[in-house]
Design a protein around this motif. Structure first.
Motif, PDB file in Angstrom:
ATOM      1  N   ASN A 165       0.824  -1.202   0.000  1.00 26.77           N
ATOM      2  CA  ASN A 165       0.000   0.000   0.000  1.00 26.77           C
ATOM      3  C   ASN A 165       0.857   1.250   0.000  1.00 26.77           C
ATOM      4  O   ASN A 165       2.022   1.221   0.405  1.00 26.77           O
ATOM      5  CB  ASN A 165      -0.913   0.010   1.227  1.00 26.77           C
ATOM      6  N   VAL A 166       0.311   2.352  -0.479  1.00 30.26           N
ATOM      7  CA  VAL A 166       0.978   3.644  -0.464  1.00 30.26           C
ATOM      8  C   VAL A 166       0.272   4.533   0.552  1.00 30.26           C
ATOM      9  O   VAL A 166      -0.901   4.336   0.863  1.00 30.26           O
ATOM     10  CB  VAL A 166       0.978   4.305  -1.859  1.00 30.26           C
ATOM     11  N   GLU A 167       1.010   5.515   1.076  1.00 36.80           N
ATOM     12  CA  GLU A 167       0.475   6.399   2.109  1.00 36.80           C
ATOM     13  C   GLU A 167       0.882   7.835   1.804  1.00 36.80           C
ATOM     14  O   GLU A 167       1.924   8.086   1.180  1.00 36.80           O
ATOM     15  CB  GLU A 167       0.999   5.996   3.492  1.00 36.80           C
ATOM     16  N   PHE A 168       0.051   8.748   2.272  1.00 40.97           N
ATOM     17  CA  PHE A 168       0.368  10.177   2.195  1.00 40.97           C
ATOM     18  C   PHE A 168       0.890  10.649   3.546  1.00 40.97           C
ATOM     19  O   PHE A 168       0.340  10.286   4.597  1.00 40.97           O
ATOM     20  CB  PHE A 168      -0.879  10.996   1.837  1.00 40.97           C
ATOM     21  N   LYS A 169       1.939  11.449   3.499  1.00 42.60           N
ATOM     22  CA  LYS A 169       2.403  12.174   4.678  1.00 42.60           C
ATOM     23  C   LYS A 169       1.941  13.619   4.521  1.00 42.60           C
ATOM     24  O   LYS A 169       2.349  14.305   3.583  1.00 42.60           O
ATOM     25  CB  LYS A 169       3.924  12.112   4.787  1.00 42.60           C
ATOM     26  N   LYS A 170       1.068  14.039   5.428  1.00 44.77           N
ATOM     27  CA  LYS A 170       0.418  15.340   5.310  1.00 44.77           C
ATOM     28  C   LYS A 170      -0.390  15.348   4.021  1.00 44.77           C
ATOM     29  O   LYS A 170      -1.241  14.508   3.796  1.00 44.77           O
ATOM     30  CB  LYS A 170       1.434  16.467   5.401  1.00 44.77           C
ATOM     31  N   ASP A 171      -0.157  16.322   3.125  1.00 46.98           N
ATOM     32  CA  ASP A 171      -1.015  16.444   1.953  1.00 46.98           C
ATOM     33  C   ASP A 171      -0.296  16.208   0.634  1.00 46.98           C
ATOM     34  O   ASP A 171      -0.901  15.730  -0.319  1.00 46.98           O
ATOM     35  CB  ASP A 171      -1.645  17.846   1.911  1.00 46.98           C
ATOM     36  N   ALA A 172       0.967  16.538   0.541  1.00 45.76           N
ATOM     37  CA  ALA A 172       1.644  16.536  -0.748  1.00 45.76           C
ATOM     38  C   ALA A 172       2.904  15.696  -0.769  1.00 45.76           C
ATOM     39  O   ALA A 172       3.763  15.892  -1.635  1.00 45.76           O
ATOM     40  CB  ALA A 172       1.985  17.967  -1.164  1.00 45.76           C
ATOM     41  N   VAL A 173       3.066  14.765   0.157  1.00 44.83           N
ATOM     42  CA  VAL A 173       4.230  13.878   0.190  1.00 44.83           C
ATOM     43  C   VAL A 173       3.720  12.447   0.142  1.00 44.83           C
ATOM     44  O   VAL A 173       2.947  12.032   1.010  1.00 44.83           O
ATOM     45  CB  VAL A 173       5.088  14.111   1.443  1.00 44.83           C
TER      46      VAL A 173
END
Length: 905
Positions: free
Chosen positions: A17-25
């Motif tokens: 799976n992929v994840e977002f750190k905050k909004d744009a990373v």
């Protein structure tokens, strides 16, 4: 020799799976590493740590400070995302199929087989046992596939392969049991709470199964049951009273213990604030009913999904490559698009809900899409098969890579992003190089063509062919970039073309085996070629004299490389030796015994141990450093070796990977994993690969089958196919099984002990700065060679004192100062200030820089590379704002009027 891992390029997304750190990373697993992509800056880096095997699940804490990555065997790493350091190692004793942090970040849940484990999130301090198990929740009859937390972090819902959904209380009483929601006819893919838990009268769940069914579940307290049976109500009321009495007794006992001592208070703090405060919402004692059924009506299976609670949006990815965006609870389709023809492995929202990230493991593709403006933010696709070749541009800003997937990709060395892909070849690309003009890249392929690409218009402007079909495996160009030579695999010839006209100039014959090595002398107009016929031949291409010299070896010659001064030629042979020749006199200068150095691990199918096997104990790629002081070599092994050219000794061995999912990493195999059918790791006993998120097709592309077994896995073999040192000498690239590895030189922790005494301390630097003695402060900082101190001293110098301070710098520290200024140009906004430093440095130390050209040339090239890069950025910005600048500078000047002076633009 202090090279360290810098970045990983060209590696495809293989699953997880992929994840977002905050909004744009965006964080995505790449093999056993984690890739971090900044969507705003268009930069991509790879974190420096490695898991033991390929990563299957990752999770980012809500604050964005912690990352938990778990590999296929359940071994995990807890990482501080701010410092990129590994805090803790832990093993879950089994594969983890679902992982998620609670909304408040204090807990995280992990599905380990049939069990759901609730753990307390470790802190940043050092602890003996940082992972503390809060509870283990049982009730699922098959592996857990998905998890969902409530907004208050007190309830968790789990979906499993047994076609049912379980609702658990994190802080449950001993007599509380899980709520079971059943009705699906296929494996659960996603479970989500519909809204934040604000009231017991507005609680809902969404459950999605692989057959495309979406169930909407609603919670009814006992008092709100529509048309409830009176007897059942009395029974439930009695149970409720008994449970309330028990809870009151527990509260009284808790208060009594709290008054008697502080032990109860510490336990309650560990359990969280949810246990201390009562909540009216109890999702266990009420009644759950299915209020609505919805179906996606797609012929394909549902592969991945995600739900944004704040916006009420659901994204669903299907096995056909189609994804849909739906508004819930009305189930209104907002978008329905197709991004590929393969299964969408993962789908996820960012925290604000405006970005969607998709991953397709069968294509190695990552896509970020902004659904409001319907724009594509990122489309990243690495080489799906092995990278065969790599080349640096003359200014060291770009890299070119070719692979078995017939693709030629160009990468930015600074940002780590691919900015153009050429797909004109119809077979594997075997060699690639940049012409000295820096605007043309040339590639050779097994399809029998050599293609030249224009990097200004991004097109294939020239195609070089032969009278009869051949397969090219090597490539070389002269120093002027006017002549291109290519060696063949089958006809054993060397073809020579003119770049300007595209005409075939000559065909060099004489070799009796495949020509796997070609290189032009950097000084003389001589072409060197190596072949499997145990010879290295020197050709005079321009005078038409043909073969002028033959260097004979006792074994097949695999590759060769010219020294930067043209006075030495390194040749690698099949017996693991590197022969150093003087090409002018045809004399052997020395031999490096590298058979033991390049020896790798034991493969799964090897009948002999790693020490006794003969396969892979040779070098297949060579490259000299920019100053010619050392030589790097790689082959079918997990090591890259560095040798001193003068002393002919091994300086360092770099292990390119520790990923145990690759073959040839371990030196000793575990005998417990050997069965009568062969190694246990090669036997594929998986019943399905639809829901586990792994890419079995990409794993089968390089392996071998075992006789007598019906279904076998494939394990890629770790190897290095190409090496290229950067012209600046500060980094090198390696084309490996995992992708394109970049290693850069780290000078932050290295200092020169010359003139180093007890008075050279950081305190002395600060004292000199306070006394305005900038020259002394800078010299002390250069002796310490600490990046932050040197930067502090450079920025503290007034512009009018730069000339005087530059004169006082000792010649021994000129290289360090050039390196520091190059780093400043990337990070500092004071461009004019740094340009003044560079100018004064060249004015007052020009002769010294010329005298120490061999030692300082790589550092000066690095500084020139940063200057050219900043110049191109500013030139592009000014050209795009040309008319705006003309407008601002045109008619906005005014004179003094009524005592007020306007700004003269």
């Amino acid at each position: 020799m202090n090279f360290k891992f810098s970045n990983l390029l060209g590696a495809p997304y293989r699953g997880g799976n992929v994840e977002f750190k905050k909004d744009a990373v965006l964080l995505s697993p790449v093999g056993n590493r984690i890739s971090v992509t900044d969507l705003q800056k268009s930069e991509s880096i790879t974190l420096p740590f490695e898991n033991g095997r390929n990563i299957s699940r990752i999770a980012v804490s809500p604050s964005g400070s912690l990352l938990l990555s778990i590999d296929e065997t359940g071994r995990s790493l807890l990482v501080n995302l701010h410092t990129h350091l590994v805090l803790h190692h832990f093993s879950f004793k089994g594969p983890v199929t679902a992982l998620k942090f609670s909304p408040d970040g204090t807990l995280f849940a992990a599905g380990v087989g049939k069990l759901l484990q609730i753990w307390r999130t470790p802190g940043f301090r050092k602890e003996f046992a940082p992972f503390q198990l809060i509870s283990t929740l049982a009730g699922c009859h098959d592996s857990i596939t998905c998890l969902g937390w409530s907004s208050d972090s007190r309830w968790i819902v789990a979906g499993s392969k047994d076609l049912s959904t379980k609702l658990f209380s994190v802080y449950r009483a001993p007599d509380q049991h899980a709520v079971t929601l059943s009705g699906h006819r296929d494996v659960l893919v996603g479970v989500f709470f519909a809204k934040p838990l604000l009231s017991a009268h507005d609680v809902g769940l969404y459950t999605l199964s692989r057959d495309g069914a979406l169930f909407d579940w609603r919670y009814f307290p006992n008092a709100d049951l529509p048309q409830a049976d009176e007897t059942k109500n009395h029974a439930r009321a009695g149970r409720k009273r008994r449970m309330q009495t028990e809870k009151d007794d527990m509260d009284l006992d808790g208060q009594k213990q709290h008054k008697d001592g502080e032990q109860m208070q510490e336990e309650e703090q560990d359990m969280g604030a949810g246990r201390q405060q009562k909540t009216e919402t109890n999702l266990i004692t009420g009644h759950w009913r299915q209020s609505k059924k919805n179906f996606f009506m797609q012929s394909a299976k549902l592969a991945s999904c995600d739900y944004h609670m704040g916006l009420g949006l659901l994204v669903a990815g299907f096995s056909s490559g189609v994804f849909g965006l739906y508004q819930l609870p009305d189930f209104i389709c907002i978008h329905m698009l197709s991004i590929s023809t393969e299964r969408i492995t993962t789908s996820v929202f960012n925290s604000t809900g405006n970005l969607l990230a998709f991953g397709c493991a069968n294509l190695g593709q990552l896509l970020v899409w902004e659904w409001r403006t319907e724009t594509q933010i990122l489309k990243q696709q690495g080489h799906f098969f092995d990278v065969n070749c790599v080349a640096f541009s003359p200014d060291s800003q770009y890299l070119a890579s070719g692979a078995d997937d017939n693709k030629l990709k160009l990468w930015s060395a600074a940002s780590g992003s691919c900015y153009v892909t050429f797909g004109e070849h119809i077979s594997a690309i075997t060699a690639v190089l940049f012409l000295p003009t820096n605007h043309v890249v040339v590639s050779a392929s097994l399809d029998g063509t050599v293609r030249a690409y224009d990097l200004v218009r991004y097109r294939n402007f020239r195609t070089f062919t032969t009278p009869t079909p051949v397969q090219f495996v090597s490539l070389a160009a002269d120093q002027s970039g006017e002549v291109i030579c290519a060696g063949t695999l089958d006809s054993f010839q060397i073809f020579v073309w003119s770049v300007k006209t595209g005409r075939l100039l000559d065909m060099l014959s004489g070799h009796e085996g495949p020509v796997h090595g070609l290189s032009f002398s950097p000084v003389h107009e001589i072409l060197a070629s190596s072949s499997w016929d145990k010879t290295v031949r020197l050709w005079d291409v321009f005078e038409g004299k043909g073969n002028v010299e033959t260097l004979t070896h006792t074994h097949d010659v695999l590759t060769l490389a010219y020294h930067p001064d043209g006075k030495q030629l390194a040749c690698s042979t099949l017996d693991g030796q590197i022969h150093l020749w003087n090409p002018i006199d045809a004399m052997l200068m020395g031999t490096i015994e590298g058979r033991r150095d390049i020896a790798g691990g034991r493969r799964m199918g090897d009948r002999r141990t790693a020490a006794n096997t003969s396969s892979g104990k040779c070098f297949t790629c060579l490259s000299y450093s920019a100053d010619g002081s050392f030589l790097i070599a790689g082959g079918s092994s997990k090591f890259i070796c560095m040798y001193d050219v003068v002393d002919q000794v091994l300086l360092r061995r770099i292990q390119i990977t520790h990923n145990r999912s690759l073959d040839g990493v371990l030196d000793f195999l575990n005998s417990k994993n050997m069965t009568s059918a062969g190694p246990l790791d090669l036997i594929d006993d998986d019943d399905s690969d639809e829901e586990d998120g792994t890419d079995h097709q990409s794993q089968k592309r390089l392996g071998f089958g075992l006789p007598g077994t019906g279904s076998n896995k494939a394990r890629p073999v770790v190897r290095t196919k190409s090496l290229q040192l950067c012209p600046t000498g500060r980094s090198f690239a390696a084309a490996t099984t995992e992708g394109l590895l970049l290693y850069s030189m780290d000078d932050n922790l290295v200092f020169d002990p010359a003139d180093f005494d007890i008075d050279v301390t950081p305190e002395a630097v600060d004292e000199a700065l306070q006394e305005k003695r900038h020259a002394r402060a800078l010299i002390l900082a250069l002796r310490l060679n600490e990046f932050n101190l040197i930067r502090k001293c450079v920025e503290a110098v007034p512009p009018w004192e730069i000339s005087d301070i530059t004169r006082a710098i000792p010649p021994s520290h000129l290289g360090t100062l050039c390196t520091i200024l190059a780093e400043f140009l990337d990070k500092s906004p004071h461009l004019e200030f740094l340009l003044q430093w560079c100018e004064e440095l060249c004015v007052w130390h020009g002769k010294m820089l010329e005298a120490q050209q061999r030692e300082l040339l790589p550092r000066l090239r690095s500084l020139l590379k940063r200057l050219v890069q900043r110049h191109e950025e500013l030139a592009g910005m000014c050209s795009s704002n040309q008319y705006m600048l003309q407008f601002l500078c045109s008619g906005f000047s005014s004179n003094k009027v009524n005592g007020v002076v306007a700004m003269n633009l």
